[in-house]
Design an enzyme around this catalytic site. Structure first.
Site, PDB file in Angstrom:
ATOM      1  N   ASP A   1       0.821  -1.218   0.000  1.00  0.00           N
ATOM      2  CA  ASP A   1       0.000   0.000   0.000  1.00  0.00           C
ATOM      3  C   ASP A   1       0.852   1.265   0.000  1.00  0.00           C
ATOM      4  O   ASP A   1       2.048   1.234   0.299  1.00  0.00           O
ATOM      5  CB  ASP A   1      -0.928   0.007   1.221  1.00  0.00           C
ATOM      6  CG  ASP A   1      -0.165   0.097   2.540  1.00  0.00           C
ATOM      7  OD1 ASP A   1       0.840  -0.617   2.701  1.00  0.00           O
ATOM      8  OD2 ASP A   1      -0.568   0.893   3.412  1.00  0.00           O
TER       9      ASP A   1
ATOM     10  N   GLU B   1       0.331  -1.364   5.526  1.00  0.00           N
ATOM     11  CA  GLU B   1       1.404  -0.984   6.462  1.00  0.00           C
ATOM     12  C   GLU B   1       1.254   0.468   6.893  1.00  0.00           C
ATOM     13  O   GLU B   1       1.473   0.805   8.055  1.00  0.00           O
ATOM     14  CB  GLU B   1       2.762  -1.194   5.789  1.00  0.00           C
ATOM     15  CG  GLU B   1       3.952  -1.095   6.747  1.00  0.00           C
ATOM     16  CD  GLU B   1       4.551   0.308   6.882  1.00  0.00           C
ATOM     17  OE1 GLU B   1       5.414   0.493   7.745  1.00  0.00           O
ATOM     18  OE2 GLU B   1       4.139   1.220   6.133  1.00  0.00           O
TER      19      GLU B   1
HETATM   20 ZN    ZN Z   1       7.019   1.912   3.911  1.00  0.00          ZN
END
Ligand code: ZN
Length: 423
Positions: free
Chosen positions: A96, A188
């Protein structure tokens, strides 16, 4: 330091650039609100990228690939015959990109043989080597930027390109290796990247994330991170007849924020200094809430911060008779240093891998957390490795191709070094 000599590894450089350009053009922005509400992956578009990576892993010869119900791409490569007994190692990167900066329709710009001058992009975005010493050192390199209107997404598609290219080289070059594992994870950037990681799937007892910055930088230490939510309670009255009974929670909340030490904010600290970061303030006269991030490398430093927040919240409320404050503190992640110290080999081998590729390791205390810090906490020591990306989370994000090649070389060396170890 300039790393352009690594560009002479032309096969890896070409493959990395091709992969990187294709990955960044995939829209994979995560959604921190959805992620906070337990949705994973937090956005549909991450599914598409996960499926694409699954297909690519299969196409380079990795047959054992699955995408979990939460969009973790998990791949395993059996050990070369005779090396079944060496320790398994896992490499991770996240799919992401951050939702604070537009990550849709990224138009990567390749500045081949960069001349070292200022780069002007669309929307008034300027990359100025006079303000960016790493950019200034990169003359002769191939630099990749966005068109200036979006982020680039080197964080962390550079990491994915490095892992994919390194693994492809190991397979096609018949480089002997122990069992290798790869995980490409969602979300993340929302802080929820490891919430549904399939821990039981891992054979590896050590991992490496490729999610760092400048060549040579490795991270085995991160902040201790806590979130404090302070709820101020007041009493609402008609403003025309408020005297003396109104107790304004908004005033309490703003007074509290003003009391936080100005020299301990994110914008006034660096290096090993911790901070108080007001992230959100909301409310009305009856009730107002402040969300604060607390960061400190030391455990006792964090204890001091938590107790300071409680004292300041009480002090702010006490200025408004009838008002009150309630503080809720939750742990976000912990400094991974102590746990990595207990298995020093993981970091030792990483340092050796850098030296073998001709790069001086530079231990950086990371002023944030990574999936690696969460994984370390979960029992798998996971240092973080540079990717050659710079200015993350901004429209002036840029990546150095020569440094991506360095990271790919480090991955191949890691594989070779672990193949000489005993379980
Ligand atoms: Zn990163």
């Amino acid at each position: 330091m300039n790393f352009t000599n690594h560009l002479s590894k032309a096969n890896a450089a070409d493959a990395l650039l091709k992969r990187f350009l294709s990955y960044v053009s995939n829209w994979t922005t995560s959604d921190s609100v959805a992620a906070d509400n337990g949705v994973q992956p937090s956005t549909e578009q991450q599914w598409f990228f996960a499926k694409l990576l699954e297909e690519e892993l299969k196409s380079i010869g990795v047959s054992d690939v699955t995408v979990t119900e939460h969009a973790y791409v998990c791949a395993r490569i059996p050990a070369t015959a005779g090396l079944e007994k060496v320790p398994s190692v896992c490499f991770l990167a996240h799919m992401d990109t951050v939702d604070e900066v537009d990550g849709r329709n990224v138009q990567p710009q390749v500045h081949k043989n960069y001349d070292g001058s200022s780069i002007s992009l669309n929307g008034g975005t300027v990359l100025d080597p006079e303000k960016d010493k790493f950019l200034a050192e990169s003359a002769g390199d191939t630099i990749i930027t966005s068109d200036g209107t979006t982020l680039l997404g080197a964080d962390d598609k550079a990491g994915i390109a490095i892992i994919m290219t390194g693994i492809a080289e190991i397979i096609s070059g018949n480089i002997p290796h122990g069992e290798l594992e790869i995980v490409f994870s969602p979300d993340e950037e929302t802080g929820h990247g490891m919430d549904n990681v399939p821990l039981e799937w891992f054979h590896s007892k050590q991992c490496y994330t490729f999610d760092g910055g400048h060549a040579g930088e490795i991270e085995i230490e991160c902040f201790n991170a806590y979130k404090a939510e302070i709820e101020f309670k007041g009493r609402a009255m008609h403003t025309g007849t408020a005297r003396p009974d109104m107790v304004n929670a908004i005033s309490m909340a703003s007074s509290f924020v003003q009391m936080l030490p100005p020299c301990e904010r994110p914008e006034t600290t660096d290096g090993r200094q911790g901070f108080y970061a007001p992230m959100e303030i909301s409310g009305h006269i009856e009730s107002a809430k402040v969300v604060l991030f607390l960061r400190d490398f030391e455990t006792d430093g964090m204890e001091r911060r938590i107790s300071t927040v409680k004292q300041l919240a009480a002090a702010a409320a006490s200025q408004y008779p009838g008002g009150s404050a309630e503080v809720k503190v939750t742990q976000q992640y912990l400094n991974m240093f102590q746990k990595i110290q207990k298995k020093p080999l993981v970091a030792e081998i990483l340092k050796e891998a850098l030296l073998k590729t001709g790069i001086e390791p530079k231990l950086m205390p990371i002023r944030g957390g990574t999936d690696g810090s969460r994984l370390t906490e979960l029992g798998l020591p996971t240092p973080n490795v540079f990717t050659g990306g710079h200015n993350f989370h901004s429209k002036s994000e840029w990546a150095s191709l020569s440094q991506m090649v360095c990271a790919e070389e480090v991955l191949v060396e890691l594989v070779k070094l672990w193949a000489t170890q005993k379980k």
